[in-house]
Structure formats: C-alpha cells, structure tokens
Design a protein around this motif. Sequence first.
Motif, PDB file in Angstrom:
ATOM      1  N   LEU A 145      43.392   7.626  81.499  1.00 18.50           N
ATOM      2  CA  LEU A 145      44.103   7.843  80.240  1.00 18.50           C
ATOM      3  C   LEU A 145      45.528   8.270  80.551  1.00 18.50           C
ATOM      4  CD1 LEU A 145      41.322   9.638  78.178  1.00 18.50           C
ATOM      5  CD2 LEU A 145      42.013   7.246  78.087  1.00 18.50           C
ATOM      6  N   ALA A 146      46.436   7.945  79.632  1.00 18.16           N
ATOM      7  CA  ALA A 146      47.861   8.067  79.928  1.00 18.16           C
ATOM      8  C   ALA A 146      48.346   9.505  80.030  1.00 18.16           C
ATOM      9  CB  ALA A 146      48.668   7.322  78.856  1.00 18.16           C
ATOM     10  N   SER A 147      47.755  10.413  79.272  1.00 20.85           N
ATOM     11  CA  SER A 147      48.294  11.771  79.230  1.00 20.85           C
ATOM     12  C   SER A 147      47.187  12.790  79.065  1.00 20.85           C
ATOM     13  CB  SER A 147      49.283  11.908  78.060  1.00 20.85           C
ATOM     14  OG  SER A 147      48.590  11.784  76.825  1.00 20.85           O
TER      15      SER A 147
ATOM     16  N   TYR B 116      30.080   4.077  79.300  1.00 17.66           N
ATOM     17  CA  TYR B 116      30.204   5.007  80.416  1.00 17.66           C
ATOM     18  C   TYR B 116      31.660   5.210  80.876  1.00 17.66           C
ATOM     19  CZ  TYR B 116      29.658   6.842  85.178  1.00 17.66           C
ATOM     20  OH  TYR B 116      29.778   7.576  86.330  1.00 17.66           O
ATOM     21  N   PRO B 117      32.479   4.148  81.020  1.00 20.17           N
ATOM     22  CA  PRO B 117      33.871   4.379  81.435  1.00 20.17           C
ATOM     23  C   PRO B 117      34.652   5.260  80.463  1.00 20.17           C
ATOM     24  CG  PRO B 117      33.296   2.069  81.720  1.00 20.17           C
ATOM     25  CD  PRO B 117      32.174   2.704  80.951  1.00 20.17           C
ATOM     26  N   ARG B 118      34.362   5.184  79.165  1.00 23.66           N
ATOM     27  CA  ARG B 118      35.059   6.022  78.182  1.00 23.66           C
ATOM     28  C   ARG B 118      34.751   7.491  78.418  1.00 23.66           C
ATOM     29  NH1 ARG B 118      32.668   4.758  73.221  1.00 23.66           N
ATOM     30  NH2 ARG B 118      34.214   6.089  72.224  1.00 23.66           N
TER      31      ARG B 118
ATOM     32  N   LEU C 205      44.593   9.705  90.657  1.00 27.04           N
ATOM     33  CA  LEU C 205      45.357   8.620  90.037  1.00 27.04           C
ATOM     34  C   LEU C 205      45.875   7.649  91.095  1.00 27.04           C
ATOM     35  CD1 LEU C 205      47.325  10.597  87.301  1.00 27.04           C
ATOM     36  CD2 LEU C 205      45.663   8.775  86.896  1.00 27.04           C
ATOM     37  N   ALA C 206      46.290   8.178  92.240  1.00 30.95           N
ATOM     38  CA  ALA C 206      46.724   7.308  93.332  1.00 30.95           C
ATOM     39  C   ALA C 206      45.560   6.452  93.830  1.00 30.95           C
ATOM     40  CB  ALA C 206      47.312   8.145  94.467  1.00 30.95           C
ATOM     41  N   ALA C 207      44.364   7.075  93.915  1.00 28.55           N
ATOM     42  CA  ALA C 207      43.174   6.324  94.340  1.00 28.55           C
ATOM     43  C   ALA C 207      42.804   5.246  93.325  1.00 28.55           C
ATOM     44  CB  ALA C 207      41.997   7.280  94.552  1.00 28.55           C
ATOM     45  N   SER C 208      43.123   5.478  92.041  1.00 28.49           N
ATOM     46  CA  SER C 208      42.759   4.512  90.989  1.00 28.49           C
ATOM     47  C   SER C 208      43.525   3.199  91.109  1.00 28.49           C
ATOM     48  CB  SER C 208      42.997   5.111  89.601  1.00 28.49           C
ATOM     49  OG  SER C 208      44.386   5.150  89.283  1.00 28.49           O
ATOM     50  N   GLU C 209      44.582   3.188  91.885  1.00 28.39           N
ATOM     51  CA  GLU C 209      45.367   1.965  92.035  1.00 28.39           C
ATOM     52  C   GLU C 209      44.656   0.925  92.892  1.00 28.39           C
ATOM     53  OE1 GLU C 209      49.122   3.185  93.540  1.00 28.39           O
ATOM     54  OE2 GLU C 209      49.631   4.400  91.771  1.00 28.39           O
TER      55      GLU C 209
END
Length: 435
Positions: free
Chosen positions: A203-205, A318-320, A409-413
């Motif tokens: 999520l963005a923020s 589940y992702p939500r 967040l870095a791992a999510s890339e």
Amino acid sequence: SAVLVVLGDLGRSPRMQFHSLSLAEQADMARVYVVAYPGTAPHASVTRNPKIETVLLPPFASLGALGALVPRPLLLAAKACLQAAALLWALIWRVGGADFMLVQNPPSIPTFAVCQVASKLRGSQLVIDWHNFGYTLLALSMREGHPFVRLAERYERFFARRASFASHHLCVTRAMKRELEVNWGVRKAHVLYDRAPHFFQPLASREERRAISDRLLGALDPPSSSASSSASSSDSGDSQRPALVVSSTSWTPDEDFSILLEAAERYDAMTKGLRSYPKLLFVITGKGPLREFYREKMDRMQFEKVGFKLMWLAAEDYPRLVSAADLGVSLHVSSSGFDLPMKVVDMFGCGVPVCSANYSCVEELVQHDRNGMLFNDSEELASQLKALFHNFNGEQENSRLEKLRQGALAASERRWADEWGKVATGIFAADKKNM
C-alpha cells in the motif's frame, strides 16, 4: 505444451500455480495441464486462464474407525499404490501429449516412479521442482529412523542420483542446491527463489494501510474468544487502534504455535497498563490438522492487550489482508532445514516486515534488522514485538519498524515473473531446441 504434477491440493500450492501461469504466459505454451487433487480453489488468474486446464485426481475416501485398526505403514503403502494407478492413468490417458512434465516434490512417493514411466512413454522432458525433501516431512508424523522413513529416503535419493531421471532440477534455496549436488548426486540444480506475484502489492502510505486495516478489523466476524474481543475493540476512553499482525500456517508440526502464544503472554504482561504500547490483534489464516487444538488453547487464554482471530480466506482476499498488516510473523522452521517459508515471500510482496523463526537457511530470505527480525524462542519474539510497537499510535512511526518496512519494500521489488524469466525460461527454451 506442459503438464504440472502436484499430487496435492493445487489451491494450497502457490508455487505450482505460479509455474502454471508462467508456462502459459511467459513461455507461451499452447496448453498447460495441472494434475492435482480437488480442494481449495486456486487463484482466479489460474482458473480463468484459457490455456490452463486442471485434471483432477479422484479423492480418497476416509476409512473412519477402520483406519485406526490398520497399521499406518500399511495404510501409506496402500495409498501410494492407489495414487500411482490414478496418476499413471491421468498422465497417459487423460492428459494430451506434453513436451514438458514439471513435477512438485514432495511428495516423491509415488510421483518420481510414475512420472519417470509416463515421461518416457509420452516423450516428455522431465523437470523436478524440489520444494523440500519428502522423507523429512514423513519423519514429522513418524519417528526419525523409522524403517518406513529410511525406505522413503532411499527411494528419493535413488531417483535423484539417476542421470536419466530428469533433464533439469529446480530448487528453492542455495542451501538446497548445495545439498542436492554434493550429497544427492544431482548433476546441476537451478535455484528458483519463491517471489510474490503481481497481485501482492504494498500500500502506498501509512494512512492507506491504516484505513484498510480499520475496514478489515471492522468487518471481522465476532471473535470466538474473549481474548479476540479484547484486542479488536477499544476500552472506554481508549482511542488507540490495535496493531494488526498476520501469520499464515498449514497447522502442521513443523510450526510450533505455542511459541507465539507464549510470546503473546509475555507481551501482555510486559505492556499491561502502558499506553505507549498498542493492543495486538493476531489474524492467522490457513487450514490444517492442529488448527482446532490451538484454537481451544487460544480460547482458554485471557489477555488485556492481545487477541487472536483464526480465518480462512479466498486466494483473492488474502493479499488484501497481508497488505494491511503492520507486521508478519512466521513460525516455519523447515523439516529439512533447506526450504523457505512462502508466507514470508507473500508478506515481503506487500512490503510488510516479518519476525521469523530462525533456522539454518532462512537468512537467504530474511535479513535480520534489514527487512525483518529473527527469533529463537518466545522470549526473543516477545521482546521484538515490544520494541517494534513502542509508540505505535504516535505521530511518528516507530523508527525501527519503519526501517524494517523500508527493507521489506525493497524486497517487494523482486517478483516471481522476473525470477522465473531469469531461471526457468532458459531451461525450457534449451529443452525445446533439443526436441
């Protein structure tokens, strides 16, 4: 075309679902057959893909009280024979001719033997995807060194070391690659790390995460225990929202949930009466044999600042839930010491930091104090929860939690499609040229 052999519930095997999508979309296979047992519905992206066809094996009927009278090794042997007959029938007569046969391991019994026969008869290139070692999972339900476990290990090693068995081997960690090549006689194994697919997104923020978390918490069914009730509602005059901590499990012996319960007790005792620490709501998803055992334990526990909610979510929902979480917890310790927890991959895909049980190869995924924290016991986990959630509802987010979130967040890339394209596309392209 390709055929994937799961010999389990496809809906509970995300890696094989992702393989099917990659074969259909990235490798542009005309047809992808998935041979599996009925059960949990796969993700909609699999069921709606016109190139993917699921071939269901007949489920086993429960023997009820009769099963308790038959020795377990005999039951397992009979089950293996029935599985072998059903699988061979599906691969030879129900599935169209396939250029490639991608097989999930475990289970290796009877999959390895049947798939070698079927691949030779159909002229398919056989690729083994090593998720774990099957005999180590069998040892969880039997004692280590049991004759049946030793037999299963010999069977698994016998096929692994045969040069003619498979054209390629995929595996999930560098540690497993070394083990296969050094101790199992596999000529070369390719590491294909599990990564989150595109439908797991951060999520963005912080505000968006909290808004969705609040909606999810408000939509939860009435809790089944006073502990859940305590954490999902506010005390009179207490406007602080609970922190949402998620975990996913198959409720099997390789995940000791008593560690989480003990950590929750410690956190509750350490933070009681301290307004600088939030209530924690642990939402745990998954199905499995020990679910009711732990549900009953949770229902008997009384907390002031901790609650539990057990849920089962559709693959699309589940992702939500994960994306709205403030923290993830993984209790997976691996039966072999060579695989990684898929739940952590999902959490990183949503940019959620993780507290993970520590074991031999987990640092290939979780880097301590960078994208998560590693614990060895309930005392360490409780201390980590206390450190990460101090001043959780303050204007400034806990700096340590925010640091871990940036690492997640870095791992999510790093995404499944990228990993598959880097490793597996070349394997299947090389095989195709030789056919």
